[in-house]
Write an enzyme that holds these catalytic residues in place. Sequence first.
Site, PDB file in Angstrom:
ATOM      1  N   LYS B  79      10.515  -9.912 -16.674  1.00 38.81           N
ATOM      2  CA  LYS B  79      11.796  -9.793 -17.376  1.00 38.81           C
ATOM      3  C   LYS B  79      12.573 -11.097 -17.195  1.00 38.81           C
ATOM      4  O   LYS B  79      12.567 -11.677 -16.102  1.00 38.81           O
ATOM      5  CB  LYS B  79      12.585  -8.617 -16.809  1.00 38.81           C
ATOM      6  CG  LYS B  79      13.868  -8.308 -17.568  1.00 38.81           C
ATOM      7  CD  LYS B  79      14.543  -7.038 -17.029  1.00 38.81           C
ATOM      8  CE  LYS B  79      15.817  -6.716 -17.787  1.00 38.81           C
ATOM      9  NZ  LYS B  79      16.483  -5.490 -17.291  1.00 38.81           N
ATOM     10  N   SER B 154      17.611  -1.861 -20.590  1.00 38.59           N
ATOM     11  CA  SER B 154      17.636  -3.231 -21.043  1.00 38.59           C
ATOM     12  C   SER B 154      16.281  -3.935 -20.924  1.00 38.59           C
ATOM     13  O   SER B 154      16.085  -4.973 -21.567  1.00 38.59           O
ATOM     14  CB  SER B 154      18.665  -4.032 -20.214  1.00 38.59           C
ATOM     15  OG  SER B 154      18.281  -4.112 -18.866  1.00 38.59           O
ATOM     16  N   SER B 178      17.393   0.855 -16.681  1.00 41.34           N
ATOM     17  CA  SER B 178      16.804  -0.199 -17.516  1.00 41.34           C
ATOM     18  C   SER B 178      15.294  -0.363 -17.393  1.00 41.34           C
ATOM     19  O   SER B 178      14.685  -1.058 -18.214  1.00 41.34           O
ATOM     20  CB  SER B 178      17.475  -1.541 -17.233  1.00 41.34           C
ATOM     21  OG  SER B 178      18.745  -1.574 -17.818  1.00 41.34           O
TER      22      SER B 178
END
Lengths: 99, 486
Positions: B79, B154, B178
């Site tokens: 990420k 997210s 997330s």
Amino acid sequence: MTQTIDTKTVKHVAFLVRLGISKEEAQKFSGQFSSIIDYFNMLNEVDTDNVPPASDIANAENVLREDVVQPSMSREEFLKNAPKSERGYVKVPTVLGDE
Amino acid sequence: MQLHNLTIREASEMLAQKQISSVELTQAMLDRIHDIDTKVKSYVTVTDDLALEQARKADERIAKGEKVTPLTGIPFAMKDCISTRGVRTTCSSKILENYVPQYNATVTNKIADAGAVLVGKTNMDEFGMGSSCENSAFFNTHNPWNLDHVPGGSSGGSAAAMSASLATFTIGEDTGGSVRMPAGFCNVTGIKPTYGRVSRYGLIALVSSFDSIGPMTRDAYDCATVLEAIAGHDPHDSTTYNSPVPNYTANINKPVKGMKLGIPKEYFVAGMEAGVESALQESIRQFEKLGMEIHEVSLPHTKYGLPVYYLLLFAEASANLARMDGTRFGLSVSDGAKDVIDIYLKTRHEGFGDEVKRRIMLGAYALSAGYYDAYYLKAQKVRTLLRRDFETAFASVDLLLAPTCPTTAFKLGEKTSDPLEMYLSDIYVVATNPAGVPAIALPAGFSNNMPVGMQLIGKHLDESTLFQVAHAYQQVTDWHKQQPSL
């Protein structure tokens, strides 16, 4: 209780977080903030008399270490990301006023 | 057999037996990314050259039989909020669009030491603020199961990349769902570990007291493998636990018979999509067949989880993002600036997207004189009650089962005009983070051809139980093996 957050308040908090904001943005955010804060006011239903605020979640204790110099990033390396630098320093415009 | 579809466990065995090389595996993954990711758009940066160099080193390690781990030679994606030295780390924000960290996050170092191969950095909602990946400043990521739908957020890029077989594992970060919410939307397995189990050093902070880095994988076994590699104490993060990291994979086959599974009644209420509810009910029957005891429990403050989570997020994020000021790194807009305050105002106006602006302003509001007691302090008190809810429940059961979202993945654009509506999609995943407890998300079936996710929530530091139960479930179901056609 319905709470409106007017554009004046929006502009005030924008300056608190050092965020430039246009008139149109202030208007848009004003409406959105009012509905968000209104929803969050549901917390008022909860009786929190005698409830301590949470302060940490890992039940952590202070962690101490010897104050010994360790290798760190070189000045040259550090300055690679600086938008402006001069003679080994980060360069910014005037920070303090004249007075 | 296709190389991109292998689990970590399968790929690792084939590498050890020299049936494949890491260079072959990595090249296959890179080829697939360049082919498929034009549709999914899960990657912000693809690191072809670096990946192949790391793959060659992994092959040397395997050839010499030196320090080989289950992750040696395995391609993965990170990420884009986790620092990678020399590789752009953007948080999907304009303000960090060209930021190249000079140091690695502890997680990056641990994975590199284990010998895994970084193939790229994945898209996300800007600074982790969002539930659909639509708040990326760069582009939308699409759900591999239906490209008109969101992947969740997210960590939407990490979930979509995993789901589309564009990495053998990915790393996400869970501040309030997330990892779990997009895992559910994309049919992958992902864990939010106990707060403090994985070091946050080098993670670009959203909410320092919630942030938890966790792997996203094809199954619970792989998830355990990666967590084992990244968990542990770190002198750079004083909130990390000193206790040893259990050997999760060695314990994963332990029987689950007789374990007590709690069903929190507040999570099974009106508003849940019918297909989600029936998938969850079917999963409960599976756990019963595995010999687990099912008990209804109550987490009475559940509905307050959302306002507690968001208020504390606004407050902590407004402080954390103060460092994005255009002076030491990142975007700097100084044209016509008369003083340093002007640089701050212009840089942040231009560099932040609307959701980030909303949240940092609301944070300043909740912390400001006159509102501090009503919002920030009140939220911290209700947070104590949320924690107590979990403590009370865990006095009578070993773990809890809940959905990851009331619906399956919604359509792109469906919720972007109403921020509050978007926040409400996090309703089932936010309460765990203020409480610090671990939770694993795993595939639980389908509703209208879109994946349904469930989560198992455990006691502090009891990831072992979550892996055991998730693994037992995946031995008798094959939802996690279903793949989208792309």
